[in-house]
Design a protein around this motif. Structure first.
Motif, PDB file in Angstrom:
ATOM      1  N   THR A 139       0.841  -1.198   0.000  1.00  0.00           N
ATOM      2  CA  THR A 139       0.000   0.000   0.000  1.00  0.00           C
ATOM      3  C   THR A 139       0.878   1.251   0.000  1.00  0.00           C
ATOM      4  O   THR A 139       2.101   1.175   0.085  1.00  0.00           O
ATOM      5  CB  THR A 139      -0.914   0.031   1.235  1.00  0.00           C
ATOM      6  N   LEU A 140       0.214   2.399  -0.065  1.00  0.00           N
ATOM      7  CA  LEU A 140       0.938   3.668  -0.004  1.00  0.00           C
ATOM      8  C   LEU A 140       1.650   3.835   1.345  1.00  0.00           C
ATOM      9  O   LEU A 140       2.700   4.484   1.424  1.00  0.00           O
ATOM     10  CB  LEU A 140      -0.044   4.822  -0.222  1.00  0.00           C
ATOM     11  N   LEU A 141       1.101   3.226   2.403  1.00  0.00           N
ATOM     12  CA  LEU A 141       1.744   3.289   3.715  1.00  0.00           C
ATOM     13  C   LEU A 141       3.110   2.616   3.694  1.00  0.00           C
ATOM     14  O   LEU A 141       4.032   3.044   4.387  1.00  0.00           O
ATOM     15  CB  LEU A 141       0.862   2.618   4.769  1.00  0.00           C
ATOM     16  N   ALA A 142       3.238   1.553   2.910  1.00  0.00           N
ATOM     17  CA  ALA A 142       4.530   0.871   2.816  1.00  0.00           C
ATOM     18  C   ALA A 142       5.582   1.820   2.252  1.00  0.00           C
ATOM     19  O   ALA A 142       6.717   1.884   2.742  1.00  0.00           O
ATOM     20  CB  ALA A 142       4.413  -0.379   1.941  1.00  0.00           C
ATOM     21  N   ALA A 143       5.225   2.576   1.206  1.00  0.00           N
ATOM     22  CA  ALA A 143       6.160   3.546   0.625  1.00  0.00           C
ATOM     23  C   ALA A 143       6.482   4.647   1.630  1.00  0.00           C
ATOM     24  O   ALA A 143       7.630   5.095   1.739  1.00  0.00           O
ATOM     25  CB  ALA A 143       5.562   4.147  -0.641  1.00  0.00           C
ATOM     26  N   LEU A 144       5.459   5.074   2.380  1.00  0.00           N
ATOM     27  CA  LEU A 144       5.685   6.102   3.408  1.00  0.00           C
ATOM     28  C   LEU A 144       6.728   5.627   4.420  1.00  0.00           C
ATOM     29  O   LEU A 144       7.670   6.358   4.747  1.00  0.00           O
ATOM     30  CB  LEU A 144       4.364   6.419   4.096  1.00  0.00           C
ATOM     31  N   PHE A 145       6.573   4.396   4.910  1.00  0.00           N
ATOM     32  CA  PHE A 145       7.503   3.902   5.921  1.00  0.00           C
ATOM     33  C   PHE A 145       8.885   3.615   5.341  1.00  0.00           C
ATOM     34  O   PHE A 145       9.888   3.730   6.059  1.00  0.00           O
ATOM     35  CB  PHE A 145       6.929   2.659   6.605  1.00  0.00           C
ATOM     36  N   LEU A 146       8.977   3.269   4.065  1.00  0.00           N
ATOM     37  CA  LEU A 146      10.293   3.138   3.443  1.00  0.00           C
ATOM     38  C   LEU A 146      11.018   4.485   3.430  1.00  0.00           C
ATOM     39  O   LEU A 146      12.226   4.554   3.645  1.00  0.00           O
ATOM     40  CB  LEU A 146      10.161   2.592   2.024  1.00  0.00           C
ATOM     41  N   GLY A 147      10.275   5.544   3.176  1.00  0.00           N
ATOM     42  CA  GLY A 147      10.864   6.878   3.250  1.00  0.00           C
ATOM     43  C   GLY A 147      11.292   7.222   4.667  1.00  0.00           C
ATOM     44  O   GLY A 147      12.380   7.771   4.889  1.00  0.00           O
ATOM     45  N   VAL A 148      10.448   6.887   5.642  1.00  0.00           N
ATOM     46  CA  VAL A 148      10.781   7.140   7.041  1.00  0.00           C
ATOM     47  C   VAL A 148      12.055   6.392   7.435  1.00  0.00           C
ATOM     48  O   VAL A 148      12.922   6.935   8.134  1.00  0.00           O
ATOM     49  CB  VAL A 148       9.609   6.715   7.955  1.00  0.00           C
ATOM     50  N   GLN A 149      12.192   5.155   6.967  1.00  0.00           N
ATOM     51  CA  GLN A 149      13.391   4.375   7.293  1.00  0.00           C
ATOM     52  C   GLN A 149      14.647   5.062   6.769  1.00  0.00           C
ATOM     53  O   GLN A 149      15.674   5.098   7.461  1.00  0.00           O
ATOM     54  CB  GLN A 149      13.263   2.973   6.718  1.00  0.00           C
ATOM     55  N   ALA A 150      14.590   5.614   5.564  1.00  0.00           N
ATOM     56  CA  ALA A 150      15.739   6.347   5.027  1.00  0.00           C
ATOM     57  C   ALA A 150      16.030   7.588   5.874  1.00  0.00           C
ATOM     58  O   ALA A 150      17.191   7.911   6.154  1.00  0.00           O
ATOM     59  CB  ALA A 150      15.475   6.745   3.579  1.00  0.00           C
ATOM     60  N   GLY A 151      14.980   8.287   6.301  1.00  0.00           N
ATOM     61  CA  GLY A 151      15.168   9.455   7.153  1.00  0.00           C
ATOM     62  C   GLY A 151      15.793   9.085   8.488  1.00  0.00           C
ATOM     63  O   GLY A 151      16.640   9.822   9.017  1.00  0.00           O
TER      64      GLY A 151
END
Length: 385
Positions: free
Chosen positions: A106-118
């Protein structure tokens, strides 16, 4: 001031505790020292010197101590609970939602992938900042590098940390050969431990963490948090991710969520406990993490104030803190590898890390952590779908 008024006063501090320990301590100092005169500025500075020498979140320990000064030990408990309660309840709610929502694909998965990079960027910045504060001489640099190398080879931190503290205390007093003997003995002990046969894997039925195991994990983190909350990361990760109770991706998500809450960063342990062991696990690991912050002030403050003036203890703690910097760097390497394996676009994740680092270094503001997490989440939704 009644006990209820004291609790509500520190609850308000907890609701406004954005921006990390520096901003939290500045807020408390402004209101209780400069505006209301609870203690003198000199006394406050001395108090902070004591708190910085102890493991645990400094702002929380400060609240406990000020609560004791106002209304005794009951006041200390109420002040500490008031300060941590908003972040704890918010993290419990976020952890509940995280484990109930469908995220994968889902879009949440992409959101958390971004958070992990941050979060990777936040840890890089933390290693630099903590290292600049702790690694004051070439011996401490060598200890940090040695701890990093030893950890990469699998040495236990139970061996690395005491050896680092003792070696630095000896080096600081000019007993270099004795320090070398301590390091050699630690190396031999580590090699012997690593040569022992691995214990058999537990049956699947017993693979889930117990409440006691999660409490012990939090307690280790609370007792070994030197120089900032990020120093708890290696120990909590080793006990949870290392035992298969959660994944590195989930661990990074918890760190990211803690960065947007009004709370000490160590509140990420609550998320870790929930994902690993449900609500009981969250309560247990949080209790373990915060117990030292309560106990040091409630039980031992008068003695500790005298003890931290002992130069030998100061040198020992410096050595331990330097070794912890090395352990954080090793953990950073492991988390970065896991994040690389998870992302569908390595170049985009690397760009998010670099831009996050640029923001952290160029914008010195108490809200920069919040900005990094939110910006990385938005970038993840755009580029990591």
């Amino acid at each position: 001031m009644t006990h209820l008024q004291l609790f509500l006063r520190f609850l308000r501090f907890g609701l406004l505790a954005f921006g990390g320990p520096v901003a939290q301590i500045a807020m408390i100092r402004r209101e209780l020292v400069e505006e209301e005169g609870w203690i003198s500025g000199d006394r406050f500075n001395r108090l902070m010197a004591v708190m910085q020498a102890l493991p645990g979140p400094e702002a929380h320990e400060l609240c406990v101590h000020l609560g004791i000064r106002a209304k005794g030990r009951i006041g200390g408990i109420l002040a500490g609970l008031g300060f941590m309660l908003p972040g704890f309840l918010l993290m419990m709610a976020l952890a509940y939602a995280y484990t109930r929502l469908r995220i994968e694909g889902t879009l949440l998965a992409a959101l958390f992938l971004g958070v992990q990079a941050g979060v990777i960027a936040l840890i890089i910045r933390a290693v630099h900042r903590i290292g600049a504060h702790i690694l004051e001489n070439h011996w401490l640099w060598l200890i940090a590098a040695g701890a990093l190398i030893a950890s990469l080879f699998g040495a236990s931190f139970w061996i690395v940390l005491p050896a680092a503290g003792l070696a630095h205390a000896l080096l600081s007093s000019g007993r270099n050969w004795l320090a070398a003997a301590v390091i050699a003995a630690a190396g031999a002990l580590s090699a012997w431990v690593l040569s022992l046969p691995a214990p058999p894997a537990p049956p699947a039925a017993f693979a889930q963490p117990t409440v006691a195991a999660l409490f012990w994990s939090g307690l280790k983190g609370g007792l070994l948090t030197f120089g900032g909350a990020y120093t708890a990361i290696p120990f909590i990760r080793a006990d949870t991710v290392g035992r298969g109770w959660m994944t590195d991706a989930q661990f990074l998500d918890g760190l990211g969520l803690s960065g947007i809450l009004p709370a000490p960063l160590v509140i990420f342990a609550t998320f870790v406990g929930w994902v690993s062991g449900g609500p009981a696990g969250a309560l247990a690991i949080t209790a373990g993490m915060f117990l030292p912050a309560f106990a040091f002030s409630l039980l031992f403050y008068e003695r500790l104030e005298a003890a931290v003036e002992d130069a030998r203890l100061h040198h020992f703690l410096q050595g331990v803190a330097a070794a912890v910097v090395g352990l954080i760097a090793v953990t950073l390497i492991g988390l970065a590898r896991s994040a690389q394996a998870e992302t569908p676009n390595v170049a985009a994740s690397a760009a998010i890390i670099l831009l996050s680092l640029l923001l952290l270094y160029r914008w010195q503001n108490r809200l920069n952590t919040l900005a990094v997490i939110c910006g990385a989440a938005a970038a993840g939704m755009l580029f990591l779908r």
